[in-house]
Design a protein around this motif. Sequence first.
Motif, mmCIF file in Angstrom:
data_model
loop_
_atom_site.group_PDB
_atom_site.id
_atom_site.type_symbol
_atom_site.label_atom_id
_atom_site.label_comp_id
_atom_site.label_asym_id
_atom_site.label_seq_id
_atom_site.Cartn_x
_atom_site.Cartn_y
_atom_site.Cartn_z
ATOM 1 N N ASP A 59 -15.352 7.716 -2.987
ATOM 2 C CA ASP A 59 -14.599 8.826 -3.062
ATOM 3 C C ASP A 59 -15.864 9.975 -2.959
ATOM 4 O O ASP A 59 -15.818 11.243 -2.162
ATOM 5 N N SER A 65 -2.637 6.612 -5.026
ATOM 6 C CA SER A 65 -2.560 5.391 -4.199
ATOM 7 C C SER A 65 -3.524 4.404 -4.868
ATOM 8 O O SER A 65 -3.472 3.255 -4.829
ATOM 9 N N LYS A 66 -4.946 4.755 -5.178
ATOM 10 C CA LYS A 66 -6.353 3.818 -5.660
ATOM 11 C C LYS A 66 -5.525 2.885 -6.772
ATOM 12 O O LYS A 66 -5.444 1.982 -7.036
ATOM 13 N N GLU A 84 -9.759 12.286 -2.002
ATOM 14 C CA GLU A 84 -9.302 10.831 -1.996
ATOM 15 C C GLU A 84 -8.536 10.478 -0.245
ATOM 16 O O GLU A 84 -8.005 9.081 -0.844
ATOM 17 N N ASP A 138 -4.663 7.631 1.969
ATOM 18 C CA ASP A 138 -3.723 7.400 0.777
ATOM 19 C C ASP A 138 -4.184 8.789 0.076
ATOM 20 O O ASP A 138 -4.153 10.180 0.270
ATOM 21 N N PHE A 165 -10.787 6.970 -10.366
ATOM 22 C CA PHE A 165 -9.581 6.921 -10.134
ATOM 23 C C PHE A 165 -9.399 8.497 -10.401
ATOM 24 O O PHE A 165 -8.431 9.202 -9.849
ATOM 25 N N ARG A 198 0.765 -0.851 -0.338
ATOM 26 C CA ARG A 198 0.209 -0.336 -0.342
ATOM 27 C C ARG A 198 0.372 1.101 -0.175
ATOM 28 O O ARG A 198 1.680 1.269 0.741
ATOM 29 N N LYS A 202 -12.533 0.872 1.025
ATOM 30 C CA LYS A 202 -12.129 2.781 0.994
ATOM 31 C C LYS A 202 -13.410 2.864 0.198
ATOM 32 O O LYS A 202 -14.157 2.550 -0.401
#
Length: 1195
Positions: A285, A313-314, A298, A309, A443, A260, A282
Amino acid sequence: MPRRQFINDLQKAQDNATPLPHGIFGLQQGDDDGQFEFEFLAPTDPAQEAVKITALIPDVSEYPKSHEYMIFCGDDAPRHIASALEIVRGTNRKTVFELLDIVSATLNRLSPDKDGDIGMPDSQADDLESEDEVDDDVYDSDHEAFEISAQHTTTVPTPNGKPRTTGRAFRTRIREDLRIAKSAGFKVGHLGHLLDGHNSFVTISIRMSKLGISDEAMQAWHIDPKDYLILIIQYPNGYKTNEELQSCDSLRLAPNLGMRLCASKKYKPTLQEAIKAFTTVKKSDRDSISSTDLPSAEAPVAEEDNLRDTFISKPLNGFFQERLVPLLRYRSAGLDWCGAENWFTEITNNGASGADAVPDKFYEPEKLHNSLPPVATADHYTARRVTQYSFPLLAMQFALRHFIRCTEFCLVCHRKLYSDIEAIKPYVCDQSLCLYQYMTLGFGPSIEHEIMTQPYVVDLLLSFCYSSANSKRLKDFPDGLAMMVPPIDLAIYSAGPDLASYGYRVGRQPPVVEKKVEPDALPTYEVGYDADRLELIFFNMPEHCPVRRGSWIVLKMQGTVDASEVHCRVADVTYYPTISIDPPLILPTTANFATAQTTTSKTTKTVTPATTPKWAQARFQIYEQDFEKLDKNGKCLSICKLLDTIPNVKDLQDYLAKNRPADLKFWVNRLSPAALSLLRWVIASNRACIMQVDGETSTGQERLFGMKDYMQFRFAMGAPDKEQRFISEVRKVSDRKESKFPTMFAWHGSPIYNWHMIIREGLHFKNADHGRAYGDGVYHAKEASTSTGYSGMAAYGYGGQANTQGRWANSLLNVNSALALNEIVNAPDEFQSSNPFYVVQHIDWIQTRYLFVSCVPPDRSTISIGQEKKPSNAYSQDPQRTPMGLGSAIVIPASAIRSRLPEASDDGARTARVKSPSKRLKGSGGFDNPIAIEDSDGDSVATDAEDLEILFEEAEPEPEVLVGSVVQPKAAVGTPTDFVPRLLDWSTLPIMPQPAYADSGATKRLMKELNSLQKVQQSTPDLGWYIDVEKIDNPYQWIVELHSFHVIDPTLKMINDMKKQDVKSIVLEIQFQEDFPFSPPYVRVIRPRFLSLGQGGGGHIVLGGAMCMELLTNTGWSSVSSMESVLMQIRLAIASDPPARLDMSSGRSGHGQADYGVTEGADGYIRACNAHGWKIPPGFKEMAYGIRDAGSAPP
Ligand SMILES: [Zn+2]
């Protein structure tokens, strides 16, 4: 010979050269061709009976390229095994051994729990979604999972199915791996029972400020330079080395490794935070907008959470998980990162087998911009004389590659993007699937967040898009989003691009007219429309209702001359042929339609139940035109129409403020799915970073003076890299010309319809599609009026005069012209032309800083433009070349040009620095000149004692133990040392003359280093080095003692040597140059004397006492190294092979006669550098010999 290959593979597996996968035995050939049999018995479950399993390849001639398997077991087999085998996937094209591996892994995961229920097998590992499930399984409760498993006494499963030892060698390897990562400039931490071979985490981190990311990018990426970027590596089944991980197939990898990427104020998370990072799913968003106004959507985490994050990161987490280890395998084969990534893509896309020979082109080394910081390009895999690589370091280097350079890669497929577009935000490649996933997987940025915090920017983007579409200049479209749009109005469409009503302006370059594609002929339905009851009734009732609840339709009244239309959502079809609709949208162009229907209210449904229906003649069409089937003209038309249905930004804000969840996708009766997709695309595809200066949500930035009534936006265009190139051009030219003002400012105007493209692609000559009378280049005006007014501009294509046609009707800004203020290298005599315009031919000489738009708001109260006021702290411009605003010369707030200030601190130092422009440039964050790190929070800088402790070897060798024995990592250290601090009498030391320089940047940095070393020293006494900070009176000159070498290796002969001579420590002198940290410190031994290499000594100490390590030369030095890690490396170097030996003939040390002199050290250092071909730092001789003239250095 496919069949032969199959037989071979089967025999190889039977030969037991490699043990069969966990739980599998009795492998034999079956009766049929392509058939084999084996048995499975779960080792964890000896009560069960072995299950007989048969695998069959129906067409063995396809083996091993395209064959499939059928797998089944006998009727008497337990049901859970049978059903698991039925759904086992991912076996096609696998070899016999791989097949066994997959079956073994699948069945081993089925373990009946206490209720006798059987967990469903995980879907296979190359299915990305299963990753989270695997993690969940490991830690599905919480912290307790850790404690329990730590006390567990069974053996730890390993990739080879064999119990592993966690003895000294295992721990030594962990230490080595971590030490390597630490010495590469990272902070290293660990959590859990790392040394015991249980669940554990290793964290590798570095401060954001050390990554060489420009201020612009930091803002665009929501990064705080003081934060740490942390890679958390999770080892659910104990630490795995690089080699072990590479030997795992993808199925085995998922349960053994997790990664991560996070950010935090601290260099490592707590154990709870780490566990949570791997278990918490998570929240979407878009659910995250709250009154607290998080800086980035995010990061929807609770406030007490430190770990969060990053903006990227995602997409990266899944990417690391899926590809890092396969890529490392290619790296082992000699490819660099780029080659390995390309080869991976090649294999995935074109079905090349991993066993195929890698074509030469993949071996070509990657070309890198030299503006990247060393930390982004350092590559552990190219380290010399290394046979074992540290996985944590490799993983972090890979993570940095994709974090720092995120704009160079597609966010979804992670391919390298080969485009000239220099963007500041990462985006996707041109594959429509990537765009689709970017939009749907979340994203991209949160559009709700953008609308709340930067409404004018959103308005601006929509306006620019409208303008561009309206003049048919859009080039990229929201393809791949499966948008179903309203039918194209054939009347307008057939009229083609000349139609004045769609705003085509006669310009120099008519848009390319491509072949027309007829839009789909979509059915029209005749209905009666009751505007009061919001109902439609079908006159010619089709057999099935053509619409569903949620369908969007375009409704037109019969008989109206202007074919005005309304758009609305179908609310209910239960009483077909009567259907009800939501209140229709009144499009701005069809306002007269609305007034005709006086009873239609936008907000309230005033339904009077008793009224008789009054059916008006109408017809409607459904939103069922596939956007992608339209040609460019059709797409442009369609975009304009959809934008007309999007509410203005105030209404969007109102909705988000009043509704929970604050998510536009729930505003179903106002925003059609197509309109929402378009809105999302317009915002997310903007890769420039634009910040509002005006408006309530502005972050309190000062306005520029001289552009009254123009709305101002700060503007960061271009990749982080572009900013660096600009800065280095500025520096180069200003050094050459010795200019007092290295940069100047000028205006760049362009018609509104061009700005959509300019903010996406940056300025380039292709944009200057007009006026080349003064040569090629980007045209800049000296006066704003030149760029905004009518007069004289048409000839050169500036302007963007008032054009009421072609504006987005719902815009609050009502932009009627836009112009940019660019910062340019101050060298007009080197421009293509400098009169009457500045025509700048080098793109790297230009950076856009501001965007000004002139607004004609219908209602002045809807937007707020700041008052005209001179900024409190003006940026000092070249007085000869200060651009004219409207009526007066412009005054730029110094805070706006922050990228050139040394640091954004408010310590008052700024004004002092403004005097010297060249100095100002120095700290600009360029990669060859990174900003001195402002580590103000000493606590987080100091490494935890436990993380330091793990880096050192254990004191006593101990017998190899199996996991399960209680191994206390604490036992590793603690052997008493004979070193006593503060005993050294400095007055007896022959030290170098004190340096007289006092550069504030270097001084600050060194004071910080000393400070942090002192803190570490206080919290951790057993460091093996000691600095008496109190005695240091010049930060450029340190005396350091190294001691307790028995902790590194108790068998070192040097330890005995020291005992015999009664030497408690090795005394070093370290001297820094004034450009530290950009040149390495000079380190020499003062006492005792050591044998040189020729005399049988070693330890990197050369004749004369200088330390001879590449790290300490210009070649090997990295400005991000902390002195803590430097000291540790020196200490390790002295103990490394061949180790140092004391010169026993020199008599007892400590009395002066055995000390190394100042000049002999410097001589030795220079000799050593020359021998190795290392670069001697410039200025070294002056410093070491205490002279000012480099030419007269002693021979
Ligand atoms: Zn892609």
